[in-house]
Write a protein that holds these residues in place. Structure first.
Motif, PDB file in Angstrom:
ATOM      1  N   GLN A  85      20.163  44.314 -24.742  1.00  0.00           N
ATOM      2  CA  GLN A  85      21.118  45.012 -25.123  1.00  0.00           C
ATOM      3  C   GLN A  85      21.230  46.416 -25.068  1.00  0.00           C
ATOM      4  O   GLN A  85      22.338  47.095 -24.565  1.00  0.00           O
ATOM      5  CB  GLN A  85      21.258  44.864 -26.765  1.00  0.00           C
ATOM      6  CG  GLN A  85      21.491  43.315 -27.249  1.00  0.00           C
ATOM      7  CD  GLN A  85      22.801  42.750 -26.936  1.00  0.00           C
ATOM      8  OE1 GLN A  85      23.757  43.461 -26.702  1.00  0.00           O
ATOM      9  NE2 GLN A  85      22.545  41.658 -26.307  1.00  0.00           N
ATOM     10  N   GLU A  86      20.098  47.083 -24.908  1.00  0.00           N
ATOM     11  CA  GLU A  86      20.179  48.492 -24.557  1.00  0.00           C
ATOM     12  C   GLU A  86      20.542  48.715 -23.241  1.00  0.00           C
ATOM     13  O   GLU A  86      21.079  49.748 -22.645  1.00  0.00           O
ATOM     14  CB  GLU A  86      18.751  49.104 -24.854  1.00  0.00           C
ATOM     15  CG  GLU A  86      18.424  49.297 -26.423  1.00  0.00           C
ATOM     16  CD  GLU A  86      16.967  49.410 -26.724  1.00  0.00           C
ATOM     17  OE1 GLU A  86      16.147  50.251 -25.837  1.00  0.00           O
ATOM     18  OE2 GLU A  86      16.574  49.336 -27.867  1.00  0.00           O
ATOM     19  N   GLY A  87      19.688  47.866 -22.264  1.00  0.00           N
ATOM     20  CA  GLY A  87      20.166  47.938 -20.864  1.00  0.00           C
ATOM     21  C   GLY A  87      19.504  49.254 -20.282  1.00  0.00           C
ATOM     22  O   GLY A  87      20.089  50.014 -19.697  1.00  0.00           O
ATOM     23  N   PRO A  88      18.188  49.731 -20.444  1.00  0.00           N
ATOM     24  CA  PRO A  88      17.708  50.965 -19.917  1.00  0.00           C
ATOM     25  C   PRO A  88      17.668  50.970 -18.498  1.00  0.00           C
ATOM     26  O   PRO A  88      17.767  49.778 -17.838  1.00  0.00           O
ATOM     27  CB  PRO A  88      16.250  50.883 -20.600  1.00  0.00           C
ATOM     28  CG  PRO A  88      15.889  49.700 -21.170  1.00  0.00           C
ATOM     29  CD  PRO A  88      17.175  48.769 -21.368  1.00  0.00           C
ATOM     30  N   GLU A  89      17.766  51.885 -17.799  1.00  0.00           N
ATOM     31  CA  GLU A  89      17.871  52.362 -16.510  1.00  0.00           C
ATOM     32  C   GLU A  89      16.795  51.595 -15.771  1.00  0.00           C
ATOM     33  O   GLU A  89      16.999  50.797 -14.778  1.00  0.00           O
ATOM     34  CB  GLU A  89      18.078  53.782 -16.084  1.00  0.00           C
ATOM     35  CG  GLU A  89      17.917  54.133 -14.593  1.00  0.00           C
ATOM     36  CD  GLU A  89      17.840  55.572 -14.360  1.00  0.00           C
ATOM     37  OE1 GLU A  89      17.149  55.804 -13.034  1.00  0.00           O
ATOM     38  OE2 GLU A  89      18.131  56.292 -15.013  1.00  0.00           O
ATOM     39  N   TRP A  90      15.415  51.742 -16.140  1.00  0.00           N
ATOM     40  CA  TRP A  90      14.449  50.855 -15.419  1.00  0.00           C
ATOM     41  C   TRP A  90      14.535  49.512 -15.520  1.00  0.00           C
ATOM     42  O   TRP A  90      14.098  48.605 -14.384  1.00  0.00           O
ATOM     43  CB  TRP A  90      12.980  51.248 -16.158  1.00  0.00           C
ATOM     44  CG  TRP A  90      12.885  50.684 -17.470  1.00  0.00           C
ATOM     45  CD1 TRP A  90      13.071  51.184 -18.830  1.00  0.00           C
ATOM     46  CD2 TRP A  90      12.119  49.156 -17.877  1.00  0.00           C
ATOM     47  NE1 TRP A  90      12.639  50.274 -19.793  1.00  0.00           N
ATOM     48  CE2 TRP A  90      12.234  49.123 -19.194  1.00  0.00           C
ATOM     49  CE3 TRP A  90      11.991  48.240 -16.937  1.00  0.00           C
ATOM     50  CZ2 TRP A  90      11.907  47.920 -19.800  1.00  0.00           C
ATOM     51  CZ3 TRP A  90      11.477  47.053 -17.453  1.00  0.00           C
ATOM     52  CH2 TRP A  90      11.627  47.175 -19.107  1.00  0.00           C
ATOM     53  N   LEU A  91      15.099  48.728 -16.692  1.00  0.00           N
ATOM     54  CA  LEU A  91      15.343  47.253 -16.457  1.00  0.00           C
ATOM     55  C   LEU A  91      16.509  46.854 -15.626  1.00  0.00           C
ATOM     56  O   LEU A  91      16.302  45.967 -14.786  1.00  0.00           O
ATOM     57  CB  LEU A  91      15.709  46.795 -18.019  1.00  0.00           C
ATOM     58  CG  LEU A  91      15.949  45.379 -18.372  1.00  0.00           C
ATOM     59  CD1 LEU A  91      14.835  44.606 -17.963  1.00  0.00           C
ATOM     60  CD2 LEU A  91      16.353  45.175 -19.781  1.00  0.00           C
TER      61      LEU A  91
END
Length: 134
Positions: free
Chosen positions: A102-108
């Protein structure tokens, strides 16, 4: 010589494995399994039984976690190395995995794109080799 062979009986030894190996084959995090599982040895027959008719503790672990890194990586669509690059080194629960999605961090986002490229390239090479064989 033949006399000594006649007296031998053939027996099949029970193949056993360490709990860590069994946990890996079951796709669960060893430290989250019951103590009796962690402390014993698992026979091939027991492993087959666990896979065919998983007890409640195994069903719960598979559903909720904590999950080992290979399972976390698969659920996030990244490689194990990608998890490490993203700073994920500990087992995660299903809830934590869903929160990360849900957060979708940049690294992911970056690691998912990398993994997609790797899969695309693997498919291209596989097709090329199949065409070459045909």
């Amino acid at each position: 010589m033949l006399d000594t062979l006649d007296g031998m009986t053939s027996h099949q030894s029970t193949q056993t494995m360490k709990p860590a190996t069994a946990a890996k084959k079951l796709g669960v995090y060893l430290e989250a399994t019951p103590a009796e599982f962690q402390e014993g040895v698992v026979s091939r027959a027991e492993l087959n039984e666990l896979q065919a008719k998983p007890p409640q503790w195994l069903q719960d672990l598979r559903l909720n976690g904590p999950h080992p890194r290979p399972v976390v990586a698969a659920k996030l669509g990244v490689s194990i190395a990608g998890l490490a690059r993203g700073g994920v080194t500990e087992p995660l629960t299903t809830e934590q995995i869903e929160a990360l999605k849900q957060e979708g961090p940049e690294w992911l986002v970056r690691e998912r794109a990398t993994q997609a490229e790797v899969r695309k390239e693997s498919a291209r090479i596989k097709k090329k080799n199949a065409d070459r064989q045909a």
